[in-house]
Each structure stands twice: as C-alpha cells, then as structure tokens.
Write an enzyme that holds these catalytic residues in place. Structure first.
Site, short mmCIF file in Angstrom:
data_model
loop_
_atom_site.label_atom_id
_atom_site.label_comp_id
_atom_site.label_asym_id
_atom_site.label_seq_id
_atom_site.Cartn_x
_atom_site.Cartn_y
_atom_site.Cartn_z
N ALA A 180 1.25 -1.29 -0.39
CA ALA A 180 0.13 -0.10 0.16
C ALA A 180 0.80 1.15 -0.28
O ALA A 180 2.38 0.84 0.88
CB ALA A 180 -1.19 -0.15 1.19
N CYS A 181 0.74 2.16 -0.49
CA CYS A 181 1.45 3.84 -0.84
C CYS A 181 2.21 4.12 0.69
O CYS A 181 1.30 3.57 2.42
CB CYS A 181 0.22 4.56 -1.48
SG CYS A 181 -0.74 5.34 -0.41
N LEU A 182 2.64 4.67 0.77
CA LEU A 182 3.58 4.99 2.23
C LEU A 182 3.04 5.66 3.25
O LEU A 182 3.23 5.40 4.24
CB LEU A 182 5.37 6.02 2.04
CG LEU A 182 5.76 4.64 0.68
CD1 LEU A 182 7.27 5.36 0.44
CD2 LEU A 182 6.16 3.32 1.11
N SER A 184 0.06 5.45 3.63
CA SER A 184 -1.00 4.09 5.02
C SER A 184 0.16 3.92 6.08
O SER A 184 -1.05 3.67 7.14
CB SER A 184 -1.11 3.51 4.20
OG SER A 184 -0.36 2.31 3.97
#
Length: 277
Positions: A180-182, A184
């Site tokens: 998941a994108c950083l 998060s």
C-alpha cells in the site's frame, strides 16, 4: 455480487474475461502489485493494444515498486503511460485526515481518465477485489464518482483467487507481498512530509534487504513500529538482528524502534477509528 461470489474460480475468471471483452478498450491503473498485474495481463491477452497501463509516480510510491512495474509492462509488450500524481501537492492531503485516500484517488483517477481520453480508451479500471470491501476504504467513493470500473471485484474475485490464477498464468507477482502507498504508514492526523516518507522508504527497504518478505514500518513520531508477517516475527529473537535494525533505524532518524507483537495486517492504522467513520 452474491451471485458471482457463489461461482467457482473458473466461472469467476470467465465472468472477468467476458466483462473485459465487452468493454472493448481499457486503461488499467497499474501499480505493479498482485491485483493490477493480474488485471493488466488478462486485459492485454483479450484486448491487445486496446489495453494500456497507467502508472503514477509520487513520493508515496517507492522506486523499487516503480521499476518492477516498468519491467513487467515492457516484458508484456503493452503500452505504458507514466504520469505524475504528487499527493502532497493536493490541498489537505498532507494533514492526513481520515478520508485521505479519497483525495488521492480523486486526483489519480482524474488524471488517468484524461490519459484514457487522449488515447481513445473507453474505460478505466482499478485493481480492487472483493476483500477490499472489508476495510475502511474512502478512496472507493472517488472511484465510483469518476466512473472507474473494478473488474476483479465485479467478478467476485478475492485476493486468494487472484493469487491462484496468477500462479497458473506464470505471473511473477502471484506470491508478491501486499503493498500500500507509504502514506498508509502514518496515524490519521499526523502530518505527512517528504522527509517522513523517505524515512519509511529507507526503513522498509532495510528490512527487505535483510530478507523479510512482508513488512510495514509505521511512523509514530520518534517511534518506528515494525510489522512483519506472523511467521517472520520469530526472527527478532536474534539479538544481533535487533541491534542491527535499531542502529540502522537510529541513523534513519527514529529515536525508538518497536516490534508490533501482533504482526502485519492490512489496515492496522484503521483500528483506532470509531465505528461509522
């Protein structure tokens, strides 16, 4: 949805293929993860040059993930459009509100819709699957608002289904850890900056280089909270390893380093949200 959920795996796969064929042309939001890789491969097999991949570069997207995405599309022989979608430039995003993902997805898919129009592509798709319905996902509201399709979810495919089919198709991502994108990695309300994102990126890369497969480093101010898969937690019984990670994280900028005893799980930052948000 209930109807497709009751289908067996082969039937779900046939529903997916039929739905994609009916679309005629498709732009896939491609991150290089398990879901979007599978979706792009199926779309390319069915639609050929009428299926394109669109990947967004930003400070929340690690370079290692981008390079893997580029290499896969090149090997597939599909058209690949790379755009810039810098979330930190979106008003309100860096404040990290609970609906942060809404701002991100709206920005991203607005740009992908533009790419689709420029390339005479009729539909845009994301890689969400049935399992994504079980967590707090404000980004889905933006997906629906912008008319983006979710072929994997609409076919009733779960993450495990996609891994099984990906393995059967020989895709290198069939056992790739979830990503998941950083953004998060931060508790809601904590300011997101490029510096902090860089800290997370370096810390997670260190753990990957040490042989960990599924990792998250959650940023709690001066504290780094490490999540690894359940079966990898026992590696931390090594004092030498703990000392090495602590020292390295200190150099990255964390004053303290802690291990989450429960281990990795998706959406762990959502556990503090009140019901109904």
């Amino acid at each position: 949805m209930k109807q497709v959920m009751n289908l067996n795996l082969d039937q779900k796969f046939n529903v997916l293929r039929l739905n994609i064929e009916r679309m005629g042309s498709l732009a896939v939001a491609f991150s290089g993860g398990v879901d979007s890789t599978f979706l792009l491969k199926v779309a390319h097999d069915i639609l050929g040059s009428r299926a394109i991949a669109v990947t967004a570069r930003s400070s929340t997207y690690p370079e290692r993930e981008f390079r893997e995405a580029v290499d896969f599309v090149k090997g597939l022989g599909a058209k690949h459009v790379v755009i810039v979608s810098e979330e930190l430039d979106i008003e309100g995003f860096s404040d990290n509100p609970v609906n942060r993902c809404y701002f991100c997805k709206k920005e991203l898919f607005t740009k992908i819709n533009n790419v689709a129009r420029e390339n005479n592509i009729e539909h845009v798709a994301d890689g969400s699957n049935v399992d994504d319905l079980g967590d707090y996902r404000p980004g889905m509201a933006a997906v629906e608002e912008l008319g983006v399709t979710s072929p994997l979810r609409e076919a009733g495919l779960t993450k495990e289904d996609i891994r099984v089919l990906s393995k059967d198709m020989g895709l290198p991502t069939w056992d790739k850890p979830a990503f998941a994108c950083l953004s998060s990695r931060f508790p809601y309300g904590q300011k997101i900056t490029r510096e902090k994102l860089g800290m997370i990126d370096r810390a997670e890369q260190l753990l990957l280089d040490l042989g960990f497969k599924q990792v998250r480093v959650r940023h709690h101010g001066e504290v780094a909270r490490i999540e690894v898969s359940s079966e990898e937690r026992s590696k931390f019984f090594s004092i030498d390893l703990m000392d090495r990670i602590y020292t390295s994280f200190k150099e990255i900028g964390f004053s303290y380093t802690a291990l989450d005893l429960k281990g990795y799980r998706t959406g762990s930052m959502n556990e503090t949200l009140k019901a109904g948000k």
